[in-house]
Motif scaffolding. Structure first.
Motif, PDB file in Angstrom:
ATOM      1  N   LYS A 490     -29.435  38.495  -5.945  1.00  0.00           N
ATOM      2  CA  LYS A 490     -30.617  38.086  -6.708  1.00  0.00           C
ATOM      3  C   LYS A 490     -31.896  38.594  -6.037  1.00  0.00           C
ATOM      4  O   LYS A 490     -32.799  39.112  -6.709  1.00  0.00           O
ATOM      5  CB  LYS A 490     -30.669  36.561  -6.825  1.00  0.00           C
ATOM      6  CG  LYS A 490     -29.532  35.952  -7.624  1.00  0.00           C
ATOM      7  CD  LYS A 490     -29.675  34.428  -7.695  1.00  0.00           C
ATOM      8  CE  LYS A 490     -28.531  33.789  -8.458  1.00  0.00           C
ATOM      9  NZ  LYS A 490     -28.657  32.311  -8.542  1.00  0.00           N
ATOM     10  N   SER A 491     -31.966  38.455  -4.712  1.00  0.00           N
ATOM     11  CA  SER A 491     -33.153  38.899  -3.992  1.00  0.00           C
ATOM     12  C   SER A 491     -33.345  40.406  -4.122  1.00  0.00           C
ATOM     13  O   SER A 491     -34.463  40.893  -4.319  1.00  0.00           O
ATOM     14  CB  SER A 491     -33.044  38.506  -2.514  1.00  0.00           C
ATOM     15  OG  SER A 491     -32.996  37.108  -2.369  1.00  0.00           O
ATOM     16  N   ALA A 492     -32.237  41.138  -4.008  1.00  0.00           N
ATOM     17  CA  ALA A 492     -32.317  42.592  -4.126  1.00  0.00           C
ATOM     18  C   ALA A 492     -32.802  42.996  -5.525  1.00  0.00           C
ATOM     19  O   ALA A 492     -33.592  43.938  -5.675  1.00  0.00           O
ATOM     20  CB  ALA A 492     -30.954  43.224  -3.834  1.00  0.00           C
ATOM     21  N   TYR A 493     -32.329  42.277  -6.538  1.00  0.00           N
ATOM     22  CA  TYR A 493     -32.733  42.602  -7.912  1.00  0.00           C
ATOM     23  C   TYR A 493     -34.218  42.322  -8.111  1.00  0.00           C
ATOM     24  O   TYR A 493     -34.920  43.094  -8.776  1.00  0.00           O
ATOM     25  CB  TYR A 493     -31.904  41.793  -8.912  1.00  0.00           C
ATOM     26  CG  TYR A 493     -32.030  42.276 -10.333  1.00  0.00           C
ATOM     27  CD1 TYR A 493     -31.260  43.332 -10.797  1.00  0.00           C
ATOM     28  CD2 TYR A 493     -32.949  41.698 -11.205  1.00  0.00           C
ATOM     29  CE1 TYR A 493     -31.388  43.789 -12.095  1.00  0.00           C
ATOM     30  CE2 TYR A 493     -33.080  42.147 -12.499  1.00  0.00           C
ATOM     31  CZ  TYR A 493     -32.299  43.198 -12.947  1.00  0.00           C
ATOM     32  OH  TYR A 493     -32.442  43.659 -14.230  1.00  0.00           O
ATOM     33  N   ILE A 494     -34.697  41.220  -7.542  1.00  0.00           N
ATOM     34  CA  ILE A 494     -36.122  40.896  -7.645  1.00  0.00           C
ATOM     35  C   ILE A 494     -36.965  41.969  -6.955  1.00  0.00           C
ATOM     36  O   ILE A 494     -38.019  42.369  -7.456  1.00  0.00           O
ATOM     37  CB  ILE A 494     -36.402  39.504  -7.049  1.00  0.00           C
ATOM     38  CG1 ILE A 494     -35.837  38.427  -7.980  1.00  0.00           C
ATOM     39  CG2 ILE A 494     -37.896  39.277  -6.834  1.00  0.00           C
ATOM     40  CD1 ILE A 494     -35.922  37.030  -7.432  1.00  0.00           C
ATOM     41  N   GLU A 495     -36.487  42.447  -5.806  1.00  0.00           N
ATOM     42  CA  GLU A 495     -37.210  43.515  -5.112  1.00  0.00           C
ATOM     43  C   GLU A 495     -37.268  44.783  -5.958  1.00  0.00           C
ATOM     44  O   GLU A 495     -38.274  45.505  -5.952  1.00  0.00           O
ATOM     45  CB  GLU A 495     -36.546  43.803  -3.762  1.00  0.00           C
ATOM     46  CG  GLU A 495     -36.777  42.714  -2.722  1.00  0.00           C
ATOM     47  CD  GLU A 495     -36.152  43.048  -1.385  1.00  0.00           C
ATOM     48  OE1 GLU A 495     -35.047  43.644  -1.386  1.00  0.00           O
ATOM     49  OE2 GLU A 495     -36.741  42.719  -0.353  1.00  0.00           O
ATOM     50  N   GLU A 496     -36.191  45.066  -6.684  1.00  0.00           N
ATOM     51  CA  GLU A 496     -36.181  46.231  -7.575  1.00  0.00           C
ATOM     52  C   GLU A 496     -37.239  46.079  -8.666  1.00  0.00           C
ATOM     53  O   GLU A 496     -37.955  47.035  -8.990  1.00  0.00           O
ATOM     54  CB  GLU A 496     -34.799  46.399  -8.210  1.00  0.00           C
ATOM     55  CG  GLU A 496     -33.708  46.847  -7.257  1.00  0.00           C
ATOM     56  CD  GLU A 496     -32.359  46.961  -7.954  1.00  0.00           C
ATOM     57  OE1 GLU A 496     -32.332  46.932  -9.204  1.00  0.00           O
ATOM     58  OE2 GLU A 496     -31.332  47.057  -7.253  1.00  0.00           O
ATOM     59  N   LEU A 497     -37.328  44.885  -9.235  1.00  0.00           N
ATOM     60  CA  LEU A 497     -38.331  44.643 -10.270  1.00  0.00           C
ATOM     61  C   LEU A 497     -39.736  44.807  -9.711  1.00  0.00           C
ATOM     62  O   LEU A 497     -40.612  45.404 -10.354  1.00  0.00           O
ATOM     63  CB  LEU A 497     -38.156  43.229 -10.843  1.00  0.00           C
ATOM     64  CG  LEU A 497     -36.858  42.949 -11.611  1.00  0.00           C
ATOM     65  CD1 LEU A 497     -36.776  41.465 -11.963  1.00  0.00           C
ATOM     66  CD2 LEU A 497     -36.774  43.791 -12.873  1.00  0.00           C
ATOM     67  N   GLN A 498     -39.957  44.286  -8.508  1.00  0.00           N
ATOM     68  CA  GLN A 498     -41.284  44.380  -7.904  1.00  0.00           C
ATOM     69  C   GLN A 498     -41.630  45.824  -7.569  1.00  0.00           C
ATOM     70  O   GLN A 498     -42.787  46.227  -7.667  1.00  0.00           O
ATOM     71  CB  GLN A 498     -41.343  43.502  -6.658  1.00  0.00           C
ATOM     72  CG  GLN A 498     -41.283  42.017  -6.968  1.00  0.00           C
ATOM     73  CD  GLN A 498     -41.141  41.159  -5.731  1.00  0.00           C
ATOM     74  OE1 GLN A 498     -40.521  41.579  -4.741  1.00  0.00           O
ATOM     75  NE2 GLN A 498     -41.674  39.954  -5.768  1.00  0.00           N
TER      76      GLN A 498
END
Length: 617
Positions: A490-498
């Motif tokens: 989840k954290s990695a996906y959020i970083e991708e969005l950011q």
């Protein structure tokens, strides 16, 4: 002495506030001017002291901060005996600092809460085959550990022997405990709800999934640099400009009163009051509507959000599995329910608890004989009847026929994302139940409101299986949905969005959500979730009321706009006053002070409008 005064800054703020109340009461209620003046004088001196110390410390490192301007302005107001202005400005400045400090302290306690939840000991197998309790730091990869009912799993590992159900909410966020048997993977920090298992340690210490959660929270919080407020950035240019103008006027005219007048007119009374009053009014409105907003920076960031990422269980869903669908194939349904409740009443499985809760009060029979079928269910003898409770595989093993209607019902229940529980009595199917975690009422409508407020992307990230996640996403009209997501995923996906430039808010309720809550620009916790999730977050929806989320977004947008309006009003008035003083003959101290006080009244009234804010749709 400086450290002592700064340590008592909050106390000074509240004492100053009390003195201001005394002053106005004495003046207007009892017409006692002396008490009013002395109360304001004491409030001004008390209030400006910590601000002056901070200004001095800033100047030592060559930073002209807002503290410098406030100190000079208050001193100027004090020298010309405008004690009311000096007292009010210092109080509001200190009170705003108190709100920020309180929020920061809550956020920092999240890491401590996480660490306290980590397992501290383990039952480790010794060379003679016995198990002894050791510190979890003494466990190495390859060690064999014993985990008993109710204990935390100390490391990430693989089950060697035994069976049981483990609550993995701290890792996956899912409320339904997962059955474990030989070969199954287990994670540190999860809880064995029933059974006894032996595991071999695969990952220990900081390498465990739970250890990584703690590390992710720490890194995410460190990566959140403190953003300077707009006023501080503005004061970088505004403060020197006012000081230079006042000094030049004094050099040219040798008129100290005129120079002080410029400082008073340039005093950011409305500027200092305008933003906090909008902030406090917005926070007050949120509190009355079940939304906790942790500071003005949260309001600023959330008002610009274009992507909201959701956890599933406890966020979009209720977080408590219940019987969602049922089909009855028997005429004597009450008797069948009594047999079913009697069997399930002896089980701690979450599906069994859901069934018992659904059936409610009923007659319970003595279960004479029970046969637990691995991966299937339970076969029991009750009141002379053979009762089978479990999945389709159990009924097939029992050679219980399923007609076309039953098979169609089973396919329909599965398509709806249900876990199936079938009940057969004496070789005939009597009841089919579908159990699932139900979507919160009104969530679909609330998500539509978020879209109307400008949110472009609504994304679901869950530890649940992809099929169930897709069903929820399709029902709610979400933009994307991804299952089988661990906290680091989840954290990695959020970083991708950011990284793509999106401004992300994350909504969750569990310990597993803490890294994502901390990493996203805005973390939003459901108030019924864990303390760690609530403390790590920037916004809390009290009582886990999802319908408050659209109100929160609309409120922050209105508050951010209100803050900008107050800044424009405050700065505009100051510019007009200073220009009038320099380029006109009619401007004097009285007229300027009147305009200055009116500008303060305007920004206060404008900010107070937020107390009555309601979402229009």
């Amino acid at each position: 002495m400086q450290k002592f005064i700064l340590g008592k800054k909050n106390n000074i703020a509240f004492i100053s506030g009390a003195l201001i109340i005394i002053a106005f009461t004495s003046h207007y209620a009892f017409h006692n001017i002396n008490i009013a003046i002395w109360s304001l004088v004491i409030a001004s001196i008390l209030g400006v002291t910590p601000i002056a110390i901070q200004a001095y410390q800033a100047l030592k490192v060559k930073v002209v901060s807002i503290d410098v301007l406030v100190t000079i302005a208050v001193t100027g107001a004090f020298l010309i005996q405008n004690f009311e202005e000096s007292a009010i400005v210092t109080f509001l400045f200190l009170f705003g600092a108190y709100l920020e400090q309180r929020t920061l302290n809550k956020t920092r306690s999240a890491i401590k809460e996480l660490i306290e939840m980590a397992p501290e000991s383990a039952l480790k197998q010794t060379e003679n085959g016995e198990f002894e309790e050791v510190e979890v730091d003494e466990v190495d990869v390859g060690d064999i550990l014993l985990v008993k009912t109710g204990a935390k799993v100390p490391v990430d590992g693989t089950v060697l022997t035994g069976e049981g159900h483990i609550n993995e909410a701290s890792i996956t966020g899912e409320s339904v405990p997962v059955g474990k048997k030989k070969g199954s993977q287990v994670y540190a920090g999860t809880i064995l709800e029933n059974g006894t298992i032996q595991i071999v340690a695969d990952r220990v210490g900081e390498d465990t999934t739970f250890g990584k959660i703690i590390e992710l929270v720490e890194e995410a919080q460190d990566s959140k640099s403190e953003t300077e407020r707009f006023i501080d950035r503005f004061s970088k240019y505004y403060t020197p400009a006012v000081l230079v103008i006042a000094f030049i006027v004094w050099l040219l005219s040798r008129d100290f009163e005129l120079a002080i007048t410029i400082l008073v007119l340039g005093c950011p009374g409305a500027l200092v009051i305008g933003v906090p009053i909008s902030n406090v009014a917005g926070i007050g409105n949120g509190a009355r509507h079940g939304v906790l907003l942790k500071g003005s920076e949260v309001i600023h960031d959330f008002s610009k959000v274009d992507t909201i990422v959701f956890d599933k269980t406890g966020t979009l869903t209720i977080g408590n599995p219940k019987v969602a669908d049922k089909e009855i194939y028997a005429e004597n349904v009450d008797e069948v329910f009594a047999y079913l409740a009697s069997v399930e009443n002896e089980s701690d499985h979450p599906l069994a608890r859901a069934i018992v809760e659904y059936i409610g009060d009923t007659k319970l029979y003595t279960v004479e004989k029970t046969d637990v079928v691995k991966g299937g269910g339970i076969v029991a003898h009750i009141d002379g009847h053979r009762v089978a409770v479990g999945n389709v595989a159990l009924l097939e093993q029992e050679n219980i026929p399923l007609n076309e209607k039953a098979r169609a019902d089973i396919a329909r229940f599965e398509a709806n994302g249900n876990s199936l529980v079938l009940t057969a009595v004496d070789g005939e199917l009597k009841v089919l139940m579908g159990i699932r975690d139900q979507i919160r009422p009104g969530v679909k409508e609330d998500l539509q409101k978020l879209k109307k407020l400008g949110v472009k992307n609504l994304i679901l990230l869950s530890g649940d299986n992809q099929g169930t996640v897709d069903l929820v996403a399709n029902e709610l009209g979400l933009t994307e949905a991804h299952g089988h997501m661990l906290p680091e995923d989840k954290s990695a996906y959020i970083e991708e969005l950011q990284a793509k430039g999106q401004i992300v808010a994350f909504v969750g309720d569990g310990v597993n959500d803490s890294p994502s809550l901390a990493l996203a620009q805005i973390g939003i916790a459901m108030g019924g979730g864990t303390d760690v999730a609530i403390e790590t977050s920037d916004i809390v929806l009290m009582n886990s009321d999802f319908s408050r989320l659209p109100h929160a977004l609309g409120l922050t947008k209105a508050t951010a706009l209100n803050m900008r309006q107050n800044i424009v009003i405050a700065v505009g008035v100051v510019i007009i006053l200073l220009a009038s003083l320099i380029f006109s003959e009619w401007m004097n101290m009285s007229i300027g002070m009147l305009a200055h006080e009116l500008s303060i009244l305007v920004v206060i009234l404008n900010g107070m409008r937020l107390l009555g804010y309601k979402l229009k749709y």
